[in-house]
Scaffold this motif. Structure first.
Motif, PDB file in Angstrom:
ATOM      1  N   ALA A   1       9.199 -60.671  22.851  1.00 13.01           N
ATOM      2  CA  ALA A   1       8.714 -60.273  24.184  1.00 13.01           C
ATOM      3  C   ALA A   1       8.354 -61.498  25.015  1.00 13.01           C
ATOM      4  N   GLY A   2       7.765 -62.508  24.386  1.00 11.50           N
ATOM      5  CA  GLY A   2       7.426 -63.728  25.106  1.00 11.50           C
ATOM      6  C   GLY A   2       8.648 -64.483  25.586  1.00 11.50           C
TER       7      GLY A   2
ATOM      8  N   LEU B   1      11.241 -54.064  29.232  1.00 10.37           N
ATOM      9  CA  LEU B   1      11.050 -55.120  28.235  1.00 10.37           C
ATOM     10  C   LEU B   1      10.548 -54.536  26.922  1.00 10.37           C
TER      11      LEU B   1
ATOM     12  N   LEU C   1       8.449 -54.184  32.996  1.00  8.35           N
ATOM     13  CA  LEU C   1       7.688 -54.347  31.752  1.00  8.35           C
ATOM     14  C   LEU C   1       7.999 -53.232  30.759  1.00  8.35           C
TER      15      LEU C   1
ATOM     16  N   LEU D   1       9.843 -62.430  28.618  1.00  6.67           N
ATOM     17  CA  LEU D   1       8.843 -62.191  29.662  1.00  6.67           C
ATOM     18  C   LEU D   1       9.053 -62.997  30.946  1.00  6.67           C
TER      19      LEU D   1
ATOM     20  N   VAL E   1      11.429 -61.172  33.199  1.00  8.90           N
ATOM     21  CA  VAL E   1      10.832 -59.939  33.711  1.00  8.90           C
ATOM     22  C   VAL E   1       9.831 -60.249  34.815  1.00  8.90           C
ATOM     23  N   VAL E   2       9.027 -61.276  34.630  1.00  6.74           N
ATOM     24  CA  VAL E   2       8.032 -61.628  35.647  1.00  6.74           C
ATOM     25  C   VAL E   2       8.715 -62.095  36.928  1.00  6.74           C
TER      26      VAL E   2
END
Length: 194
Positions: free
Chosen positions: A108-109, A169, A166, A112, A115-116
């Motif tokens: 996920a990191g 994700l 999110l 991320l 996604v951000v």
């Protein structure tokens, strides 16, 4: 143009319309017995129900849905293209003692930042472009209004965009971890870099 400007131009105007506004406007106009009453709410409803306006509203809603779907599909395709390399790296880290729950956090990191960037900058750029287009394409130029229009973005809907990314994700990480459980960790050590 107002009545004073028309009178100054040599066209006298006899007032024949009374504008009533506010919460009690419908009751006040219902009490009158003379003349023809036109309510603003009825006029607005007829304008909203006009074929061109309702068609443009449907078109804008459809374009929002299609653009969101394309953005989410781009995120999913990008994650799927990087999945084999990410699986290999996480499998090697798991052979060194990384737990499955922590491997999900690492995956996920890794996803991320995309996604951000997509979830936050996309709506903000949309608002900035709408603000930039409001000047040259504003209604006062077309209709001759005295006041400028104010941009009022739907902040609630714009705030839902990052939440949708999110959620996508989370779905990608869960699906990848479910697929990774079937593969053995020993296979990750036998795969060469080359």
């Amino acid at each position: 143009m107002d009545a004073a400007a028309l009178a100054a131009a040599g066209m006298p105007v006899a007032p024949n319309t009374i504008w009533v506004t506010g919460p009690g406007a419908q009751r006040a106009t219902a009490a009158t017995t003379t003349g023809h009453t036109v309510l603003r709410t009825d006029v607005l409803r007829s304008l909203r129900d006009a074929p061109l306006v309702s068609g443009l509203l449907r078109l804008s809603a459809a374009s929002v849905v299609i653009l969101m779907a394309l953005g989410l599909m781009g995120l999913m395709l990008g994650a799927a293209a990087q999945a084999p390399q990410r699986w290999l790296t996480l499998s090697r880290l798991r052979t060194l003692g990384l737990r499955l729950r922590d491997a999900r956090g690492v995956a996920a990191g890794e996803l991320l930042p995309v996604v951000v960037i997509a979830g936050l900058t996309g709506p903000l750029f949309g608002v900035l472009l709408a603000g930039a287009a409001l000047g040259p394409l504003s209604l006062p130029r077309v209709t001759g209004q005295a006041t400028d229009q104010v941009l009022t973005p739907p902040w609630g809907w714009l705030g839902a965009v990052p939440m949708m990314f999110l959620a996508a994700l989370a779905v990608v990480v869960v699906v990848e971890s479910a697929r990774r459980r079937r593969w053995r960790l020993a296979a990750a050590l036998r795969i060469g870099e080359g």
